[in-house]
Design a protein around this motif. Structure first.
Motif, short mmCIF file in Angstrom:
data_model
loop_
_atom_site.label_atom_id
_atom_site.label_comp_id
_atom_site.label_asym_id
_atom_site.label_seq_id
_atom_site.Cartn_x
_atom_site.Cartn_y
_atom_site.Cartn_z
N SER A 1 -23.93 34.97 -17.62
CA SER A 1 -24.20 36.40 -17.76
C SER A 1 -23.00 37.27 -17.42
N CYS A 2 -21.99 36.72 -16.75
CA CYS A 2 -20.86 37.53 -16.29
C CYS A 2 -19.63 36.63 -16.14
N LEU A 3 -18.48 37.13 -16.61
CA LEU A 3 -17.23 36.38 -16.52
C LEU A 3 -16.13 37.28 -16.01
N VAL B 1 -11.26 31.13 -13.33
CA VAL B 1 -12.29 31.99 -13.93
C VAL B 1 -13.59 31.82 -13.14
N ALA B 2 -14.25 32.94 -12.85
CA ALA B 2 -15.56 32.91 -12.21
C ALA B 2 -16.63 33.11 -13.26
N ILE B 3 -17.64 32.25 -13.22
CA ILE B 3 -18.74 32.29 -14.18
C ILE B 3 -20.02 32.63 -13.42
N GLY B 4 -20.53 33.85 -13.61
CA GLY B 4 -21.79 34.24 -13.00
C GLY B 4 -22.94 33.94 -13.94
N THR B 5 -24.09 33.53 -13.38
CA THR B 5 -25.23 33.14 -14.21
C THR B 5 -26.47 33.96 -13.88
#
Length: 391
Positions: free
Chosen positions: A193-195, A205-209
């Protein structure tokens, strides 16, 4: 605070913020309350600080220029007239825009760099020209049955060479210089949902879910390496920002009244949490000042929260700026000037009996605010100008 940067070919110092004084409204663009509700969906300053990009639900994407009198000067008059902001470029994209991001090397003196990427409902990722509003190219992601799939989130790599796009089951990485359907996939357990990409640590890179978790990965040469997983949010992650040193990550979720600061050197638990008002599923963004000192966040209460995050523990310096009478869903601090941009508005439900919304005038507005020094005495400004001319 004394570091220099380039803006429009001139060397300028980073902004000197003064959140203790009254914020002076500089400019405003307002959208009417049609039946399809033209509320805004955040706002983002361009990397060179010359213009501001926003998305209006049902009314496309719009680029506003920074007023010319704000490029210089350390102070303004409190009585400065509010300027009506008019789009320099508009893209009449009628579909729902999920996410958008400026090209990180954007500089208005180099036309090729002036563009942004956007992902919309049931469509590919588009790259838009910031001068003409024309479509430059598209990047198409497909699911396991070869159907075109819309990206939920999008961001550029720190060097702008790649575009990271979050999907329901993976993150797809496109080469910016190669439009089409060629990409590399990194599988995820939940919708991305968010990068956000780290500028200080290229490749991280941070990967938000939507499952309340954040995964940090390192990407290089087309391969990926899992670094760590962060958990602690009560709602799906919708906004994130790396500190400028790259050692901290700030994150916020939907219907989650806490912004969490993660120390990536010790990622097992949050370093501290700060409160904000977020009682809807709407994305409410955060931002970090260029100097790395100030963290700002919007809120459903119409206030902008400001914290000094240079302090070693939980921030004690905290300001509340009551700037809107509706949800502040977007905040963006200008790269080099003490100017804060805000976007307001949210979805308002229908009256279940009359199938209409109440007659309240909702505030769907894009605003620029001066958050530096300001004065009432016009002679003060004149003396500053004379002193500068004598140097």
């Amino acid at each position: 605070m004394g570091s220099e940067a380039v803006l429009e070919g001139h060397y300028v110092q980073y902004a000197h913020y003064n959140f203790e004084s009254t914020s002076v409204e500089l400019g405003r663009a307002q959208w009417p309350n049609y039946d399809d509700q033209h509320y805004l969906r955040s706002c983002k300053w361009s990397p060179d600080g010359t213009c501001l990009l926003t998305v209006v639900r049902g009314a496309g994407m719009h680029v506003m220029e920074l007023p010319s009198d704000l490029y210089n000067g350390d102070s303004i008059m409190n009585s400065r007239q509010i300027q009506a902001l008019m789009p320099a470029v508009s893209v009449p994209e009628s579909g729902l825009i999920y996410d958008y991001c400026w090209y990180p090397g954007m500089n208005s003196s180099t036309a090729a760099t002036c563009c942004w990427a956007a992902s919309g409902h049931e469509g590919p990722i588009h790259l838009w020209d910031a001068f003409s509003g024309e479509l430059r190219c598209s990047y198409r992601g497909f699911n396991s049955v070869d159907e075109l799939e819309a990206a939920i989130s999008v961001t550029f790599s720190a060097d702008g060479q790649n575009i990271f796009c979050g999907y329901k089951k993976n993150v797809k990485i496109f080469s910016t210089g190669r439009p089409g359907r060629e990409y590399v996939e990194y599988p995820t357990n939940h919708p991305a949902s968010c990068l956000v990409a780290s500028l200080a640590q290229p490749g991280v890179v941070a990967i938000g879910t939507w499952k309340n978790s954040i995964e940090l990965v390192s990407q290089s040469d087309g391969s990926f390496r899992h670094l760590c997983k962060l958990t602690g949010h009560k709602g799906g992650v919708t906004t994130m920002a790396f500190s400028h040193c790259g050692m901290r990550l700030y994150s916020g979720g939907r219907k989650d009244k806490e912004i969490i600061c993660w120390d990536l050197r010790v990622p097992g638990r949050p370093l501290f949490c700060v409160p904000r008002d977020a009682n809807t599923n709407q994305k409410i963004t955060i931002d970090i000042s260029s100097c790395g000192k100030w963290l700002v966040s919007g809120g459903t209460d119409g206030k902008v929260q400001v914290w000094n995050v240079e302090e070693n523990s939980t921030p004690t310096t905290h300001y509340q700026l009551p700037l809107h009478n509706d949800c502040v869903n977007g905040v963006s601090l200008h790269p080099y000037r003490p100017v804060l941009a805000t976007a307001s508005g949210q979805h308002h439900t229908l009256d279940p009996l009359h199938h209409t919304r109440n007659t309240q005038s909702y505030e769907n507005a894009l605003c620029m605010w001066w958050v530096g020094n300001s004065h009432d005495d016009p002679d003060y400004i004149t003396s500053i100008i004379k002193a500068a001319s004598n140097v």
